[in-house]
Design a protein around this motif. Structure first.
Motif, PDB file in Angstrom:
ATOM      1  N   MET A   1       0.846  -1.165   0.000  1.00  0.00           N
ATOM      2  CA  MET A   1       0.000   0.000   0.000  1.00  0.00           C
ATOM      3  C   MET A   1       0.900   1.239   0.000  1.00  0.00           C
ATOM      4  O   MET A   1       1.907   1.271   0.684  1.00  0.00           O
ATOM      5  N   LYS A   2       0.529   2.221  -0.788  1.00  0.00           N
ATOM      6  CA  LYS A   2       1.296   3.459  -0.859  1.00  0.00           C
ATOM      7  C   LYS A   2       0.503   4.581  -0.217  1.00  0.00           C
ATOM      8  O   LYS A   2      -0.715   4.641  -0.328  1.00  0.00           O
ATOM      9  N   ALA A   3       1.222   5.474   0.444  1.00  0.00           N
ATOM     10  CA  ALA A   3       0.591   6.637   1.063  1.00  0.00           C
ATOM     11  C   ALA A   3       1.434   7.868   0.780  1.00  0.00           C
ATOM     12  O   ALA A   3       2.660   7.787   0.664  1.00  0.00           O
ATOM     13  N   THR A   4       0.757   8.984   0.673  1.00  0.00           N
ATOM     14  CA  THR A   4       1.421  10.273   0.491  1.00  0.00           C
ATOM     15  C   THR A   4       0.973  11.194   1.613  1.00  0.00           C
ATOM     16  O   THR A   4      -0.220  11.325   1.868  1.00  0.00           O
ATOM     17  N   VAL A   5       1.952  11.794   2.268  1.00  0.00           N
ATOM     18  CA  VAL A   5       1.679  12.762   3.329  1.00  0.00           C
ATOM     19  C   VAL A   5       2.160  14.117   2.829  1.00  0.00           C
ATOM     20  O   VAL A   5       3.321  14.260   2.431  1.00  0.00           O
TER      21      VAL A   5
END
Length: 79
Positions: A1-5
């Motif tokens: 899973m990829k996340a961007t903050v």
């Protein structure tokens, strides 16, 4: 899973880097730029499979390390 903050200074907090970029843009002829806010983007690759657990974990990361919540806000996007 990829996340961007995405971490940005809160409204009302002075942004000297943003102001420097605004002045540089004006010197390059981009006179229509009235304000610039500069922030940072952090991309995370997560082993988590559960979206809710991943979001909870990322919020903890932001609160403890990734953002200075006194002067910065953050936005999380999970893909």
């Amino acid at each position: 899973m990829k996340a961007t903050v995405t971490v940005m200074l809160k409204p009302g907090v002075l942004d000297p880097q943003g102001e420097a970029v605004r002045r540089a843009l004006h010197s390059l002829g981009f006179e229509g730029v009235e304000g610039v806010r500069q922030g940072r983007v952090i991309e995370l690759d997560l082993a988590a499979q559960d979206r809710a657990a991943a979001e909870e974990s990322i919020r903890a990361m932001c609160e403890r390390l990734l953002a200075n919540t006194v002067i910065e806000s953050y936005r999380i996007e999970i893909a």
